[in-house]
Write a protein that holds these residues in place. Structure first.
Motif, PDB file in Angstrom:
ATOM      1  N   GLY A  62      -7.132  -3.092  -3.666  1.00 17.43           N
ATOM      2  CA  GLY A  62      -8.526  -3.310  -3.192  1.00 17.43           C
ATOM      3  C   GLY A  62      -8.815  -4.619  -2.491  1.00 17.43           C
ATOM      4  N   PRO A  63      -9.889  -4.989  -2.150  1.00 17.09           N
ATOM      5  CA  PRO A  63     -10.354  -6.257  -1.401  1.00 17.09           C
ATOM      6  C   PRO A  63     -10.024  -7.390  -2.659  1.00 17.09           C
ATOM      7  N   GLN A  64     -10.398  -7.204  -3.614  1.00 12.80           N
ATOM      8  CA  GLN A  64     -10.277  -8.468  -4.563  1.00 12.80           C
ATOM      9  C   GLN A  64      -8.855  -8.639  -4.806  1.00 12.80           C
ATOM     10  N   GLN A  65      -8.137  -7.695  -4.787  1.00 12.04           N
ATOM     11  CA  GLN A  65      -6.233  -7.717  -5.045  1.00 12.04           C
ATOM     12  C   GLN A  65      -5.874  -8.393  -3.715  1.00 12.04           C
ATOM     13  N   ARG A  66      -6.391  -8.035  -2.708  1.00 14.46           N
ATOM     14  CA  ARG A  66      -5.891  -8.855  -1.435  1.00 14.46           C
ATOM     15  C   ARG A  66      -6.035 -10.168  -1.302  1.00 14.46           C
ATOM     16  N   ASP A 112      -4.230  -8.891 -13.591  1.00 14.63           N
ATOM     17  CA  ASP A 112      -4.790  -7.804 -13.051  1.00 14.63           C
ATOM     18  C   ASP A 112      -3.423  -6.681 -13.559  1.00 14.63           C
ATOM     19  N   ASN A 125       0.662  -1.151   0.011  1.00 11.28           N
ATOM     20  CA  ASN A 125       0.085  -0.069  -0.047  1.00 11.28           C
ATOM     21  C   ASN A 125       0.799   1.181  -0.101  1.00 11.28           C
TER      22      ASN A 125
END
Length: 199
Positions: free
Chosen positions: A16-20, A117, A10
Motif C-alpha cells: 500500500g502507499p504507506q508501506q511504499r 507492520d 508486489n
C-alpha cells in the motif's frame, strides 16, 4: 528507482502507499564499480541489496579453489543469507561482475520494518521460502542432471548470461572445467544448426 523494487515485492504481496513510503525512507541508493566487494568473506553481512542494474557473483573457497554458488541479476535481492540472519561471519564473498546500482537496506532498518507492520515479516518469509527452493533446485540439478542439461537450464533462466558473465565463472557455477564448457557450447551450436536445417 524504487518502482523496480515495488514491482518485485508486489509479485508476492501488494504494498500500500504507506508501506511504499516506509520502504523509501529506509532504503538508500548505492553505486559501485565492477570488481568491488559487496561483502568480504569473514564479515558479518549487515545489508540486503536489491539489484537495479548489473550482475554480481558469490564466491566460496574450497581449498583455495574459487567456487561460484550463485549469480545475482537485475531484480534479485542479494546477501549472505546465513550471515545476515544469524549474525555470524560470512562464508562467502560477493563481488561485482559489472558496474552496479543497488537499493540497499541495513539489518537494523529491516528489524524496524518488522516491528512496524507484519507485512514485512510475511514478505521476508516468502523470500526465505524462495531462497530455499532455489537451493533445493540447484542441489537436485547436480544430483540428477548432466552437465549439458545444467548448462541448458542456466541459459533458459538467464538467456544473455554468456554476454554478461565470464565463461570461467559460468563453468565454476556449473561445477565443470572451462574446457568442458567450451565443448558444451560447441555441442549446443551444432544442435541448433542441425535443427535449423531440418526446419
Amino acid at each position: 528507482m524504487h518502482e523496480q523494487l515495488f514491482q518485485t515485492f508486489n509479485q508476492l504481496i501488494p504494498l500500500g502507499p504507506q508501506q511504499r513510503e516506509e520502504l523509501r525512507r529506509v532504503t538508500y541508493p548505492l553505486e559501485l564499480p565492477k570488481g568491488s566487494l559487496l561483502l568480504e568473506r569473514g564479515q558479518i553481512c549487515n545489508h540486503l541489496h536489491f539489484i537495479l542494474e548489473g550482475v554480481v557473483r558469490a564466491v566460496h573457497y574450497d581449498n583455495w579453489k574459487e567456487v561460484i554458488p550463485w549469480f545475482g541479476f537485475e531484480g534479485d535481492i542479494v546477501n549472505s543469507h546465513l550471515s545476515f540472519t544469524y549474525r555470524q561471519p560470512s562464508l562467502e564473498s560477493i563481488i561485482l561482475i559489472s558496474d552496479c546500482k543497488f537499493l540497499s537496506i541495513t539489518y537494523e532498518s529491516l528489524q524496524y520494518l518488522y516491528s512496524k507492520d507484519p507485512i514485512w515479516q510475511n514478505l521476508s518469509r516468502l523470500f526465505i521460502e524462495r531462497y530455499y527452493i532455489d537451493v533445493q533446485e540447484r542441489l537436485i540439478s547436480f544430483l540428477s542432471l548432466t552437465a549439458y542439461e545444467r548448462y541448458e537450464q542456466l541459459l533458459q533462466k538467464y538467456p544473455d548470461i554468456e554476454d554478461r558473465v565470464n565463461l570461467g565463472h559460468i563453468a565454476s557455477y556449473l561445477g565443470i572445467r572451462q574446457e568442458t564448457l567450451s565443448n558444451l557450447r560447441k555441442r549446443r551450436r551444432r544442435h541448433q544448426c542441425n535443427q535449423g536445417k531440418t526446419n
